[in-house]
Design a protein around this motif. Structure first.
Motif, PDB file in Angstrom:
ATOM      1  N   GLY A  30       0.809  -1.191  -0.110  1.00  0.00           N
ATOM      2  CA  GLY A  30       0.025  -0.033  -0.075  1.00  0.00           C
ATOM      3  C   GLY A  30       0.845   1.137   0.245  1.00  0.00           C
ATOM      4  N   ASN A  31       0.031   2.498   0.240  1.00  0.00           N
ATOM      5  CA  ASN A  31       0.946   3.680  -0.132  1.00  0.00           C
ATOM      6  C   ASN A  31       1.874   3.881   1.085  1.00  0.00           C
ATOM      7  OD1 ASN A  31      -1.414   4.061   1.821  1.00  0.00           O
ATOM      8  ND2 ASN A  31      -1.474   6.129   1.274  1.00  0.00           N
ATOM      9  N   LYS A  32       1.488   3.196   2.410  1.00  0.00           N
ATOM     10  CA  LYS A  32       2.220   3.273   3.551  1.00  0.00           C
ATOM     11  C   LYS A  32       3.887   2.849   3.241  1.00  0.00           C
ATOM     12  CE  LYS A  32      -0.956   5.293   6.029  1.00  0.00           C
ATOM     13  NZ  LYS A  32      -1.924   5.400   5.159  1.00  0.00           N
ATOM     14  N   ALA A  33       4.060   1.804   2.377  1.00  0.00           N
ATOM     15  CA  ALA A  33       5.192   1.576   2.201  1.00  0.00           C
ATOM     16  C   ALA A  33       6.032   2.662   1.466  1.00  0.00           C
ATOM     17  CB  ALA A  33       5.191   0.280   1.185  1.00  0.00           C
ATOM     18  N   PHE A  34       5.282   3.378   0.513  1.00  0.00           N
ATOM     19  CA  PHE A  34       5.994   4.468  -0.298  1.00  0.00           C
ATOM     20  C   PHE A  34       6.563   5.638   0.595  1.00  0.00           C
ATOM     21  CE2 PHE A  34       3.981   2.335  -3.669  1.00  0.00           C
ATOM     22  CZ  PHE A  34       4.420   2.562  -4.496  1.00  0.00           C
ATOM     23  N   LYS A  35       5.928   5.961   1.707  1.00  0.00           N
ATOM     24  CA  LYS A  35       6.117   7.032   2.594  1.00  0.00           C
ATOM     25  C   LYS A  35       7.184   6.668   3.583  1.00  0.00           C
ATOM     26  CE  LYS A  35       1.605   8.169   3.634  1.00  0.00           C
ATOM     27  NZ  LYS A  35       0.530   8.883   4.130  1.00  0.00           N
ATOM     28  N   LEU A  36       7.308   5.383   3.990  1.00  0.00           N
ATOM     29  CA  LEU A  36       8.016   4.788   5.119  1.00  0.00           C
ATOM     30  C   LEU A  36       9.393   4.636   4.485  1.00  0.00           C
ATOM     31  CD1 LEU A  36       7.875   3.899   7.949  1.00  0.00           C
ATOM     32  CD2 LEU A  36       7.009   1.762   7.061  1.00  0.00           C
ATOM     33  N   SER A  84      -3.764   1.711  13.173  1.00  0.00           N
ATOM     34  CA  SER A  84      -3.081   2.128  12.122  1.00  0.00           C
ATOM     35  C   SER A  84      -2.314   1.398  11.049  1.00  0.00           C
ATOM     36  CB  SER A  84      -2.042   2.983  12.820  1.00  0.00           C
ATOM     37  OG  SER A  84      -1.154   3.633  11.953  1.00  0.00           O
ATOM     38  N   ASN A  85      -2.619   1.683   9.965  1.00  0.00           N
ATOM     39  CA  ASN A  85      -1.724   0.886   8.735  1.00  0.00           C
ATOM     40  C   ASN A  85      -0.409   1.475   8.607  1.00  0.00           C
ATOM     41  OD1 ASN A  85      -4.276  -0.196   7.833  1.00  0.00           O
ATOM     42  ND2 ASN A  85      -4.831   1.692   6.579  1.00  0.00           N
ATOM     43  N   HIS A  86      -0.018   2.540   9.081  1.00  0.00           N
ATOM     44  CA  HIS A  86       1.322   3.070   9.111  1.00  0.00           C
ATOM     45  C   HIS A  86       2.049   2.402  10.337  1.00  0.00           C
ATOM     46  CE1 HIS A  86       4.432   5.965   9.799  1.00  0.00           C
ATOM     47  NE2 HIS A  86       4.282   6.256  10.856  1.00  0.00           N
ATOM     48  N   CYS A 110      -8.051   9.741   0.693  1.00  0.00           N
ATOM     49  CA  CYS A 110      -7.164  10.852   1.234  1.00  0.00           C
ATOM     50  C   CYS A 110      -7.478  10.856   2.726  1.00  0.00           C
ATOM     51  CB  CYS A 110      -7.339  12.284   0.859  1.00  0.00           C
ATOM     52  SG  CYS A 110      -6.680  12.441  -1.033  1.00  0.00           S
ATOM     53  N   GLY A 111      -6.324  10.751   3.462  1.00  0.00           N
ATOM     54  CA  GLY A 111      -6.509  10.990   4.995  1.00  0.00           C
ATOM     55  C   GLY A 111      -5.663  12.296   5.370  1.00  0.00           C
ATOM     56  N   THR A 112      -4.243  12.355   4.979  1.00  0.00           N
ATOM     57  CA  THR A 112      -3.577  13.347   5.351  1.00  0.00           C
ATOM     58  C   THR A 112      -3.138  14.221   3.756  1.00  0.00           C
ATOM     59  OG1 THR A 112      -1.262  12.583   4.788  1.00  0.00           O
ATOM     60  CG2 THR A 112      -2.192  12.548   7.131  1.00  0.00           C
ATOM     61  N   GLY A 113      -3.488  13.524   2.893  1.00  0.00           N
ATOM     62  CA  GLY A 113      -3.327  14.164   1.294  1.00  0.00           C
ATOM     63  C   GLY A 113      -1.977  14.146   1.011  1.00  0.00           C
ATOM     64  N   ALA A 114      -1.033  13.529   1.956  1.00  0.00           N
ATOM     65  CA  ALA A 114       0.484  13.445   1.517  1.00  0.00           C
ATOM     66  C   ALA A 114       0.562  12.655   0.231  1.00  0.00           C
ATOM     67  CB  ALA A 114       1.328  13.143   2.727  1.00  0.00           C
ATOM     68  N   THR A 115      -0.066  11.528   0.209  1.00  0.00           N
ATOM     69  CA  THR A 115       0.144  10.302  -0.849  1.00  0.00           C
ATOM     70  C   THR A 115      -0.329  11.203  -2.165  1.00  0.00           C
ATOM     71  OG1 THR A 115      -0.290   8.601   0.530  1.00  0.00           O
ATOM     72  CG2 THR A 115      -0.665   8.136  -1.942  1.00  0.00           C
ATOM     73  N   MET A 116      -1.539  12.075  -1.969  1.00  0.00           N
ATOM     74  CA  MET A 116      -2.026  12.717  -3.167  1.00  0.00           C
ATOM     75  C   MET A 116      -0.768  13.786  -3.556  1.00  0.00           C
ATOM     76  SD  MET A 116      -5.576  13.969  -4.245  1.00  0.00           S
ATOM     77  CE  MET A 116      -6.200  15.642  -5.048  1.00  0.00           C
ATOM     78  N   VAL A 133     -11.892   1.605   6.165  1.00  0.00           N
ATOM     79  CA  VAL A 133     -11.522   2.980   6.265  1.00  0.00           C
ATOM     80  C   VAL A 133     -11.223   3.887   5.000  1.00  0.00           C
ATOM     81  CG1 VAL A 133      -9.974   4.618   7.567  1.00  0.00           C
ATOM     82  CG2 VAL A 133     -10.538   2.236   8.591  1.00  0.00           C
ATOM     83  N   TYR A 134     -10.448   3.274   4.081  1.00  0.00           N
ATOM     84  CA  TYR A 134     -10.135   3.945   2.971  1.00  0.00           C
ATOM     85  C   TYR A 134     -10.678   3.629   1.596  1.00  0.00           C
ATOM     86  CZ  TYR A 134      -6.510   6.190   6.158  1.00  0.00           C
ATOM     87  OH  TYR A 134      -5.734   6.663   7.233  1.00  0.00           O
ATOM     88  N   THR A 135     -10.311   2.547   1.288  1.00  0.00           N
ATOM     89  CA  THR A 135     -10.869   2.001  -0.175  1.00  0.00           C
ATOM     90  C   THR A 135     -12.053   1.726  -0.595  1.00  0.00           C
ATOM     91  OG1 THR A 135      -9.887  -0.305   0.495  1.00  0.00           O
ATOM     92  CG2 THR A 135      -8.336   1.248  -0.659  1.00  0.00           C
ATOM     93  N   HIS A 179      -5.772   1.382  -5.287  1.00  0.00           N
ATOM     94  CA  HIS A 179      -5.973   0.424  -4.082  1.00  0.00           C
ATOM     95  C   HIS A 179      -4.741   0.824  -3.306  1.00  0.00           C
ATOM     96  CE1 HIS A 179      -6.931  -2.549  -1.301  1.00  0.00           C
ATOM     97  NE2 HIS A 179      -7.877  -3.031  -2.050  1.00  0.00           N
ATOM     98  N   THR A 180      -5.007   1.408  -2.105  1.00  0.00           N
ATOM     99  CA  THR A 180      -3.822   1.948  -1.309  1.00  0.00           C
ATOM    100  C   THR A 180      -3.537   1.064  -0.174  1.00  0.00           C
ATOM    101  OG1 THR A 180      -5.497   3.453  -0.464  1.00  0.00           O
ATOM    102  CG2 THR A 180      -3.791   4.369  -1.937  1.00  0.00           C
ATOM    103  N   GLY A 181      -4.133  -0.020  -0.312  1.00  0.00           N
ATOM    104  CA  GLY A 181      -3.706  -1.375   0.623  1.00  0.00           C
ATOM    105  C   GLY A 181      -4.562  -1.168   1.726  1.00  0.00           C
ATOM    106  N   GLY A 182      -4.440  -1.332   3.000  1.00  0.00           N
ATOM    107  CA  GLY A 182      -4.910  -1.112   4.311  1.00  0.00           C
ATOM    108  C   GLY A 182      -5.792  -2.585   4.801  1.00  0.00           C
TER     109      GLY A 182
HETATM  110  C1  LIG Z   1      -3.167   6.276   5.024  1.00  0.00           C
HETATM  111  C2  LIG Z   1      -4.020   5.470   3.870  1.00  0.00           C
HETATM  112  C3  LIG Z   1      -4.596   6.323   2.755  1.00  0.00           C
HETATM  113  C4  LIG Z   1      -4.633   7.877   2.879  1.00  0.00           C
HETATM  114  O1  LIG Z   1      -2.874   8.198   2.710  1.00  0.00           O
HETATM  115  P1  LIG Z   1      -2.753   9.700   3.131  1.00  0.00           P
HETATM  116  O2  LIG Z   1      -1.358   9.886   2.407  1.00  0.00           O
HETATM  117  O3  LIG Z   1      -2.744  10.005   4.448  1.00  0.00           O
HETATM  118  O4  LIG Z   1      -3.805  10.772   2.611  1.00  0.00           O
HETATM  119  C5  LIG Z   1      -5.237   5.757   1.949  1.00  0.00           C
HETATM  120  N1  LIG Z   1      -5.471   4.332   1.849  1.00  0.00           N
HETATM  121  C6  LIG Z   1      -5.144   3.666   2.843  1.00  0.00           C
HETATM  122  C7  LIG Z   1      -5.275   2.262   2.732  1.00  0.00           C
HETATM  123  C8  LIG Z   1      -4.159   4.262   3.851  1.00  0.00           C
HETATM  124  O5  LIG Z   1      -3.713   3.302   4.756  1.00  0.00           O
END
Ligand SMILES: *Cc1c(COP(=O)(O)O)cnc(C)c1O
Length: 328
Positions: free
Chosen positions: A50-56, A79-81, A188-194, A288-290, A316-319
């Motif tokens: 998911g997107n958390k790997a990209f940020k981590l 938390s997915n993070h 979007c949660g924080t919008g950082a991925t976007m 929560v997200y997808t 599909h950002t995972g989670g």
């Molecule tokens: C954290 C998360 C997001 C949101 O990412 P942001 O960068 O905080 O907007 C979207 N999808 C999943 C599955 C997440 O875990």
């Protein structure tokens, strides 16, 4: 191994250059002549996807380069993070510490049980204390008790996390089999991925390195929390951090009416949508997200918000680890 080789190795272990794309075929989409595809970032790794790997990953590379062996971050009990950080710490040999919001005596969530199994140390703080997570004084107190650590903010939303998210643009370019879609959609949660995605695409477009003949896509973020208007200014600020305030004419918008009552709210109608979708498409979503992102697209297509012939790529950002909490 030289540091740069280690960096490339860690990145390539977690973030593949190309990801599967699933066609979402549904009578609604056929009827409205809208092509919907899903980029399967949920499938990149069994435990660190998911997107958390990209940020981590870029954060861990900085931590290693600076000689830290302990990484600390913040998150809620699901938390997915935090889940991703625990797994990454275990794999790449970091001590990990998570400051967890809420000390209401609940038994450990499956997320936290996993984190502990990966050697993560948990520090539970009250919701009130948790609000101080970005205060210098609070961080100093943590350092006094815990010793030196590299700090990653909640959700991985710092400059390194933004830079990591820019890589999504290349992953999309490598994963597509034809030209880019008209629109890319993500939760979007924080919008950082976007923000990272916008900046990565703008940069690729300006450099002429998007697959041939591709137009600039529109980027649509689906806010999963109430009053998601703040995401517009936060994303603009993140783009400045990335020196990408000029996005080469790329347009984007945040949708604020698909949150279903607020963050982590999961009303029965959304639960039904999610289980119907999962059964029909044989693709799992997270609550929560997808699931909110996907249901937003079904609503928008049904309401004729896309011209016939439109092509959408959903992320599909995972989670999926968060589904366990619901199953219990
Ligand atoms: C954290 C998360 C997001 C949101 O990412 P942001 O960068 O905080 O907007 C979207 N999808 C999943 C599955 C997440 O875990």
């Amino acid at each position: 191994m030289p540091a740069s080789d280690t960096a490339n190795l860690i990145t390539s272990l977690v973030i593949p250059s190309r990801v599967a794309v699933s066609d979402i075929s549904d009578p609604l989409f056929v009827h409205k002549k809208v092509c919907v595809q899903l980029l399967r970032l949920d499938q990149t790794d069994p435990l660190l996807s998911g997107n958390k790997a990209f940020k981590l990953i870029p954060n861990l590379l900085i931590a290693r380069g600076a000689g830290f062996d302990t990484v600390l971050s913040f998150g809620g009990a699901y938390s997915n993070h935090i889940h991703a950080l625990a797994e990454a710490g275990h794999r790449f040999n970091f001590q990990t510490i998570a400051v967890i919001r809420g000390d209401d005596g609940q038994p450990d969530s499956p997320t936290l049980q996993f984190a502990v199994s990966r050697g993560m140390r948990l520090i539970r703080v009250s919701r009130q204390e948790y609000r101080r997570r970005n205060e210098a004084q609070f961080i100093e107190q943590l350092k006094d008790t815990l010793g030196a650590f590299y700090l990653i903010p909640e959700g991985g939303a710092n400059e390194a996390g933004l830079r990591g998210s820019k890589q999504l643009a290349s992953v999309i370019d490598n994963s597509l089999v034809s030209e880019w879609p008209d629109e890319i959609v993500l939760a979007c949660g924080t919008g950082a991925t976007m923000a990272g995605l916008i900046s990565g695409i703008a940069e690729k477009y300006a450099a002429g390195s998007m697959r041939q003949g591709s137009p600039l896509p529109f980027i649509r973020g689906i806010a999963v929390l109430k009053q998601g208007e703040f995401l517009r200014s936060d994303i603009a600020r993140y783009l400045q951090t990335l020196h990408a305030s000029d996005t080469a004419g790329l347009n984007w918008e945040i949708e604020t009416s698909y949150h279903w009552g607020g963050y982590a709210r999961f009303p029965a109608d959304l639960a039904k949508f999610m289980s119907d979708f999962e059964r029909e498409q044989n693709i799992l979503l997270d609550p929560v997200y997808t699931a909110k992102m996907m249901s937003a697209i079904y609503q928008r297509v049904a309401a004729d918000q896309y011209k016939p012939g439109s092509r959408l790529l959903l992320l599909h950002t995972g989670g999926l680890q968060g589904r366990k909490a619901r199953a219990d």
